[in-house]
Enzyme design. Structure first.
Site, PDB file in Angstrom:
ATOM      1  N   HIS A   1       0.844  -1.190   0.000  1.00 23.63           N
ATOM      2  CA  HIS A   1       0.000   0.000   0.000  1.00 23.63           C
ATOM      3  C   HIS A   1       0.876   1.234   0.000  1.00 23.63           C
ATOM      4  CE1 HIS A   1      -3.145   2.859   1.058  1.00 23.63           C
ATOM      5  NE2 HIS A   1      -3.966   1.936   0.589  1.00 23.63           N
TER       6      HIS A   1
ATOM      7  N   ASP B   1      -7.893  -5.514  -0.131  1.00 24.72           N
ATOM      8  CA  ASP B   1      -8.356  -6.380  -1.216  1.00 24.72           C
ATOM      9  C   ASP B   1      -7.958  -7.838  -1.041  1.00 24.72           C
ATOM     10  OD1 ASP B   1      -9.633  -4.386  -2.746  1.00 24.72           O
ATOM     11  OD2 ASP B   1      -7.686  -3.620  -3.349  1.00 24.72           O
TER      12      ASP B   1
HETATM   13  N1  CMC Z   1       4.240  -7.538  -4.993  1.00 21.15           N
HETATM   14  C1  CMC Z   1       5.573  -7.497  -5.196  1.00 21.15           C
HETATM   15  N2  CMC Z   1       6.327  -6.387  -5.035  1.00 21.15           N
HETATM   16  C2  CMC Z   1       5.695  -5.266  -4.667  1.00 21.15           C
HETATM   17  C3  CMC Z   1       4.303  -5.223  -4.423  1.00 21.15           C
HETATM   18  C4  CMC Z   1       3.568  -6.414  -4.599  1.00 21.15           C
HETATM   19  N3  CMC Z   1       2.256  -6.432  -4.395  1.00 21.15           N
HETATM   20  N4  CMC Z   1       3.946  -3.978  -4.076  1.00 21.15           N
HETATM   21  C5  CMC Z   1       5.072  -3.245  -4.084  1.00 21.15           C
HETATM   22  N5  CMC Z   1       6.130  -4.024  -4.426  1.00 21.15           N
HETATM   23  C6  CMC Z   1       7.541  -3.619  -4.464  1.00 21.15           C
HETATM   24  C7  CMC Z   1       7.848  -2.742  -5.679  1.00 21.15           C
HETATM   25  O1  CMC Z   1       8.269  -3.529  -6.771  1.00 21.15           O
HETATM   26  C8  CMC Z   1       8.930  -1.840  -5.136  1.00 21.15           C
HETATM   27  O2  CMC Z   1      10.115  -2.593  -5.070  1.00 21.15           O
HETATM   28  P1  CMC Z   1      11.573  -1.864  -5.261  1.00 21.15           P
HETATM   29  O3  CMC Z   1      11.678  -0.921  -4.088  1.00 21.15           O
HETATM   30  O4  CMC Z   1      12.552  -2.946  -5.263  1.00 21.15           O
HETATM   31  O5  CMC Z   1      11.486  -1.138  -6.572  1.00 21.15           O
HETATM   32  C9  CMC Z   1       8.500  -1.594  -3.687  1.00 21.15           C
HETATM   33  O6  CMC Z   1       7.751  -2.773  -3.330  1.00 21.15           O
HETATM   34  C10 CMC Z   1       7.662  -0.337  -3.504  1.00 21.15           C
HETATM   35  O7  CMC Z   1       6.536  -0.450  -4.374  1.00 21.15           O
HETATM   36  P2  CMC Z   1       5.898   0.729  -5.226  1.00 21.15           P
HETATM   37  O8  CMC Z   1       5.276   0.150  -6.462  1.00 21.15           O
HETATM   38  O9  CMC Z   1       6.892   1.827  -5.391  1.00 21.15           O
HETATM   39  O10 CMC Z   1       4.772   1.198  -4.228  1.00 21.15           O
HETATM   40  P3  CMC Z   1       3.579   2.159  -4.565  1.00 21.15           P
HETATM   41  O11 CMC Z   1       3.266   2.878  -3.327  1.00 21.15           O
HETATM   42  O12 CMC Z   1       3.866   2.966  -5.783  1.00 21.15           O
HETATM   43  O13 CMC Z   1       2.377   1.147  -4.958  1.00 21.15           O
HETATM   44  C11 CMC Z   1       0.633  -0.409  -4.722  1.00 21.15           C
HETATM   45  C12 CMC Z   1       1.421   0.720  -4.065  1.00 21.15           C
HETATM   46  C13 CMC Z   1      -0.595  -0.733  -3.878  1.00 21.15           C
HETATM   47  C14 CMC Z   1       0.150   0.035  -6.119  1.00 21.15           C
HETATM   48  C15 CMC Z   1       1.544  -1.651  -4.847  1.00 21.15           C
HETATM   49  O14 CMC Z   1       1.938  -2.103  -3.572  1.00 21.15           O
HETATM   50  C16 CMC Z   1       0.890  -2.792  -5.626  1.00 21.15           C
HETATM   51  O15 CMC Z   1       0.984  -2.828  -6.861  1.00 21.15           O
HETATM   52  N6  CMC Z   1       0.179  -3.746  -4.928  1.00 21.15           N
HETATM   53  C17 CMC Z   1      -0.553  -4.788  -5.617  1.00 21.15           C
HETATM   54  C18 CMC Z   1      -1.889  -4.233  -6.090  1.00 21.15           C
HETATM   55  C19 CMC Z   1      -2.867  -4.035  -4.953  1.00 21.15           C
HETATM   56  O16 CMC Z   1      -3.045  -4.900  -4.102  1.00 21.15           O
HETATM   57  N7  CMC Z   1      -3.544  -2.880  -4.964  1.00 21.15           N
HETATM   58  C20 CMC Z   1      -4.571  -2.547  -3.968  1.00 21.15           C
HETATM   59  C21 CMC Z   1      -4.159  -1.410  -3.102  1.00 21.15           C
HETATM   60  S1  CMC Z   1      -5.172  -1.229  -1.614  1.00 21.15           S
HETATM   61  C22 CMC Z   1      -6.763  -0.903  -2.145  1.00 21.15           C
HETATM   62  C23 CMC Z   1      -6.904   0.375  -2.903  1.00 21.15           C
HETATM   63  O17 CMC Z   1      -6.559   1.452  -2.396  1.00 21.15           O
HETATM   64  O18 CMC Z   1      -7.414   0.317  -4.010  1.00 21.15           O
END
Ligand code: CMC
Length: 429
Positions: free
Chosen positions: A306, A363
């Site tokens: 998140h 989720d």
């Molecule tokens: N699986 C594997 N790696 C992950 C995941 C994941 N679910 N989420 C983040 N990472 C890694 C990402 O690759 C990055 O790694 P590095 O630092 O080595 O580059 C690090 O963790 C930070 O991630 P980010 O993408 O920069 O984080 P963000 O804040 O931009 O994205 C997020 C947040 C929710 C989009 C992301 O965690 C994600 O894609 N999660 C899976 C989708 C999901 O479950 N979404 C629902 C969110 S909660 C409900 C809502 O608000 O809708």
């Protein structure tokens, strides 16, 4: 505590005011930065940018706190109905008994959709994703209620809000019934908001449907947990559209589209697809965890991570408990729940996820609950939209009531070509 921040660049130093929120969080106001230094700020994904001040929802990602209008979601889920929470979000206070009765009755008076609009559903392909239908139908409401489009007309806004909350479940159920080629079921005003939705989804004209209380309670809780989440992507979309003084129906339609993506609300469907594919592949969660850690795979552990929560997502904690209880109450055993539990345990003990503070989000378990309630997988994100609706509305309303609101219009750092001549088509190659 200093109430200004100093930014220096070259031989110039400017002072920027620091604003402090009611929970003590501080923000540097950089609105004059460009005028005084020619600099803009760059913040990928707005991760460090407050787009506005807001008095609706407080979220502390480090401590796992989520409060609507100051009241903890743990309390609201135990004591409130979704409709009461909707009132709290939209109007800022819990309603008195008289206010709640009126609010509920007003909403019930508007649950029908125009017959012309009912026909509208036949125009979509049978296998249309219900989120596409929901977004289109929400926008279409603006064509039926043209007298309610002025965001500055308080009376019109109040009625538009009631219509939006009353009609979205009808639209969602209509989309579902059309997709399975069953007769659409009209709303029943003798039922509660949640029971009426179930009835429109699952009853048929030839039979009466018994809806167990436990099912209604579970839906009520799910909707409350999704009701607002401050400046998330879909809410920010609604606010951005609303900042142009676009009407409520059009703004909500944009929010629904933003919610659809798998990184946002679409994650609940993606979690279910992920669990199903792990099951089909023999149920080996460690294989999937390896894939999710491998950046070149393009696979993520859906329902994990998140932007704001870095310890735990309080909504996920509540849902995990509810999930176990509900399945036991309904006598359902879902093998996907075991896979989810194993996957969670594997990820939470894996350095990759621990180091990046990636925890289950709202989720992760919601899909298993929706399945227990018989909601089809392609309707999961629609359920999220029904829940998030009062949040979107309250932000749209707050924005329109704030005299200092300006049209949302970010800047950019241009990285394209410098000026170059136009080349006629016969000289290109
Ligand atoms: N699986 C594997 N790696 C992950 C995941 C994941 N679910 N989420 C983040 N990472 C890694 C990402 O690759 C990055 O790694 P590095 O630092 O080595 O580059 C690090 O963790 C930070 O991630 P980010 O993408 O920069 O984080 P963000 O804040 O931009 O994205 C997020 C947040 C929710 C989009 C992301 O965690 C994600 O894609 N999660 C899976 C989708 C999901 O479950 N979404 C629902 C969110 S909660 C409900 C809502 O608000 O809708």
């Amino acid at each position: 505590m200093s109430d200004v921040a100093k930014i220096s660049f070259g031989d110039k130093e400017i002072e920027c005011p620091v604003v402090v929120g009611s929970e003590g969080e501080q923000g540097i106001v950089i609105s004059k930065l460009r005028a005084e230094t020619n600099l803009i700020t760059v913040d990928n994904g707005f991760a460090n940018t407050a787009s506005s001040s807001s008095a609706i929802t407080f979220l502390n990602g480090e401590k796992g706190i989520l409060r609507y209008r100051g009241i903890a979601i743990e309390e609201l889920t135990q004591q409130s109905s979704f409709i009461e929470v909707a009132y709290l979000l939209v109007y800022g206070e819990l309603p008195t008994k008289t206010q709640l009765d009126k609010w509920e009755s007003d909403i019930k008076q508007h649950t029908l959709i125009k017959e012309k609009m009912v026909k509208f559903f036949d125009a979509f392909p049978q296998d249309a994703h219900p989120m596409g239908v929901l977004s289109s139908a929400s926008s279409a409401l603006s064509t039926f209620y043209q007298e309610l489009l002025d965001p500055k007309d308080e009376e019109a806004v109040d009625l538009a809000i009631i219509k939006m909350i009353a009609k979205l479940p009808t639209i969602a159920a209509c989309a579902y019934k059309t997709s399975i080629d069953q007769p659409r079921v009209y709303p029943r005003n003798d039922l509660s908001y949640c029971a009426n939705f179930f009835n429109m989804m699952f009853s048929v004209p030839s039979e009466t449907l018994e809806i167990p209380d436990v099912v209604v309670e579970a839906l009520n809780l799910l909707l409350i947990l999704h009701a607002d989440h401050e400046q998330n992507c879909s809410t920010s979309t609604v606010r951005l559209i609303g900042s142009t003084q676009a009407n409520l129906f059009a703004s909500i339609s944009g929010g629904i589209s933003a919610l659809w993506g798998p990184l946002h609300g679409g994650a609940n469907q993606a979690v279910m697809d992920m669990l199903t594919s792990i099951q089909a592949d023999g149920g080996d969660v460690s294989k999937f965890v390896l894939k999710a850690k491998d950046k070149s795979s393009g696979v993520r552990l859906m329902g994990f991570g998140h932007r704001v929560y870095k310890n735990f997502d309080p909504r996920a904690t509540i849902l995990k408990g509810v999930c176990d209880k509900l399945l036991a109450q309904l006598g359902i055993t879902n093998p996907l729940l075991n896979i989810a539990r194993e996957l969670e345990a594997a990820a939470l003990s894996d350095e990759y996820f621990v180091k990046r503070k990636l925890y289950p989000n709202v989720d992760f378990y919601s899909g298993i609950i929706y399945s227990a309630l018989n909601i089809p997988v392609n309707m999961f994100t629609v359920m999220f939209a029904l829940g998030r609706l009062p949040g979107w509305i309250s932000h749209w309303k707050e924005l329109n009531e704030t005299p200092t609101t300006r049209i949302g219009r970010p800047r950019q750092i241009y990285t394209g070509h410098n000026s170059r001549p136009y080349v006629p088509i016969d000289q290109r190659g």
